[in-house]
Design a protein around this motif. Sequence first.
Motif, PDB file in Angstrom:
ATOM      1  N   ARG A  32       4.940  13.778   2.378  1.00  0.00           N
ATOM      2  CA  ARG A  32       5.940  13.980   3.431  1.00  0.00           C
ATOM      3  C   ARG A  32       6.203  15.476   3.524  1.00  0.00           C
ATOM      4  O   ARG A  32       6.582  16.099   2.531  1.00  0.00           O
ATOM      5  CB  ARG A  32       7.199  13.208   3.043  1.00  0.00           C
ATOM      6  N   ASN A  51      23.368  16.883  -1.229  1.00  0.00           N
ATOM      7  CA  ASN A  51      22.067  17.525  -1.436  1.00  0.00           C
ATOM      8  C   ASN A  51      22.211  18.579  -2.525  1.00  0.00           C
ATOM      9  O   ASN A  51      23.231  19.266  -2.597  1.00  0.00           O
ATOM     10  CB  ASN A  51      21.574  18.183  -0.147  1.00  0.00           C
ATOM     11  N   ASP A  84      17.925  22.702  -2.833  1.00  0.00           N
ATOM     12  CA  ASP A  84      17.140  22.071  -1.772  1.00  0.00           C
ATOM     13  C   ASP A  84      17.664  22.385  -0.370  1.00  0.00           C
ATOM     14  O   ASP A  84      17.090  21.908   0.611  1.00  0.00           O
ATOM     15  CB  ASP A  84      17.122  20.549  -1.966  1.00  0.00           C
ATOM     16  N   HIS A 137      18.069  23.848   3.144  1.00  0.00           N
ATOM     17  CA  HIS A 137      17.066  24.483   3.999  1.00  0.00           C
ATOM     18  C   HIS A 137      17.396  24.243   5.470  1.00  0.00           C
ATOM     19  O   HIS A 137      18.212  23.381   5.798  1.00  0.00           O
ATOM     20  CB  HIS A 137      15.672  23.922   3.688  1.00  0.00           C
ATOM     21  N   THR A 196      15.399  23.155   8.718  1.00  0.00           N
ATOM     22  CA  THR A 196      14.115  22.591   9.142  1.00  0.00           C
ATOM     23  C   THR A 196      13.715  23.130  10.516  1.00  0.00           C
ATOM     24  O   THR A 196      14.491  23.070  11.462  1.00  0.00           O
ATOM     25  CB  THR A 196      14.198  21.055   9.199  1.00  0.00           C
ATOM     26  N   VAL A 232       7.009  22.669   2.903  1.00  0.00           N
ATOM     27  CA  VAL A 232       7.721  21.924   1.870  1.00  0.00           C
ATOM     28  C   VAL A 232       7.271  20.470   1.838  1.00  0.00           C
ATOM     29  O   VAL A 232       7.024  19.856   2.883  1.00  0.00           O
ATOM     30  CB  VAL A 232       9.246  21.978   2.133  1.00  0.00           C
ATOM     31  N   SER A 259       8.479  16.629   0.343  1.00  0.00           N
ATOM     32  CA  SER A 259       9.626  15.894  -0.200  1.00  0.00           C
ATOM     33  C   SER A 259       9.145  14.603  -0.818  1.00  0.00           C
ATOM     34  O   SER A 259       8.256  13.938  -0.296  1.00  0.00           O
ATOM     35  CB  SER A 259      10.661  15.614   0.899  1.00  0.00           C
ATOM     36  N   ASN A 260       9.746  14.277  -1.966  1.00  0.00           N
ATOM     37  CA  ASN A 260       9.394  13.033  -2.653  1.00  0.00           C
ATOM     38  C   ASN A 260      10.480  12.016  -2.349  1.00  0.00           C
ATOM     39  O   ASN A 260      11.404  11.813  -3.123  1.00  0.00           O
ATOM     40  CB  ASN A 260       9.247  13.257  -4.162  1.00  0.00           C
ATOM     41  N   HIS A 283      14.247  15.023  -3.448  1.00  0.00           N
ATOM     42  CA  HIS A 283      13.950  16.343  -4.003  1.00  0.00           C
ATOM     43  C   HIS A 283      12.820  16.973  -3.191  1.00  0.00           C
ATOM     44  O   HIS A 283      11.956  16.273  -2.658  1.00  0.00           O
ATOM     45  CB  HIS A 283      13.529  16.238  -5.469  1.00  0.00           C
ATOM     46  N   TYR A 284      12.840  18.297  -3.124  1.00  0.00           N
ATOM     47  CA  TYR A 284      11.844  19.031  -2.352  1.00  0.00           C
ATOM     48  C   TYR A 284      11.124  20.018  -3.260  1.00  0.00           C
ATOM     49  O   TYR A 284      11.682  20.478  -4.258  1.00  0.00           O
ATOM     50  CB  TYR A 284      12.514  19.807  -1.214  1.00  0.00           C
ATOM     51  N   ARG A 285       9.893  20.348  -2.876  1.00  0.00           N
ATOM     52  CA  ARG A 285       9.168  21.415  -3.582  1.00  0.00           C
ATOM     53  C   ARG A 285       8.330  22.178  -2.572  1.00  0.00           C
ATOM     54  O   ARG A 285       7.790  21.594  -1.621  1.00  0.00           O
ATOM     55  CB  ARG A 285       8.297  20.856  -4.702  1.00  0.00           C
ATOM     56  N   ASP A 286       8.254  23.488  -2.775  1.00  0.00           N
ATOM     57  CA  ASP A 286       7.398  24.302  -1.918  1.00  0.00           C
ATOM     58  C   ASP A 286       5.934  24.001  -2.211  1.00  0.00           C
ATOM     59  O   ASP A 286       5.512  24.019  -3.365  1.00  0.00           O
ATOM     60  CB  ASP A 286       7.637  25.799  -2.172  1.00  0.00           C
TER      61      ASP A 286
END
Length: 197
Positions: free
Chosen positions: A13, A45, A49, A51, A53, A171, A173-174, A183-186
Amino acid sequence: MNEQSQSRPATVRVFIALAPPDDAKEELARELAPAYAAYPRLRWNRIEDWHITLAFLGELPVATVPLLQPPLAALAAASRRLGLALRGGGHFDERVLWSGIEGDVEGLRLLTKEVRDVIRSCGVAFEDRPLRPHLTLARARRDDTSSVVELAASLAGFTGRTWEAERLHLVASNVGRGPGPIHYRDIAAWRFGAGPS
């Protein structure tokens, strides 16, 4: 692992975003500190995380993601930093609490258009929703229709400092299917105006 799960393509995602610097996020977090205690049932949040969009792509095959990276890197290198600030608050449908964005909003709209043009040029289909610049802070549970509205009103007078968006972020997202947090990760991030090194 069964044969069916082996044959299903892996997906991720994905969205493209800007992130405020830590001190700008901490400034808003201090403003929200009483609300964290007063509204414990909201799904807040994580500050790391937060941001803005620019384009939400949804579920993509993992193999598609590398195709986006070179043109997004080139766009970031050719783009200037935007002066933005977090200001006030609002809500979507009495369930999603957000902080507004002010400053170079026209520059933000232009960058968003350019990002979405890049995505389309890579052959990626996505829902091209109008940009409503905001930073999502929390979500209410289905049986709670008042907390978010009250908090949005309490943020009306908040004005954060102006800051420069330094990087364009790709990014992942899981999003779990359970009640846990998102949670998000770059996947990657590129400096604006950096050019080739």
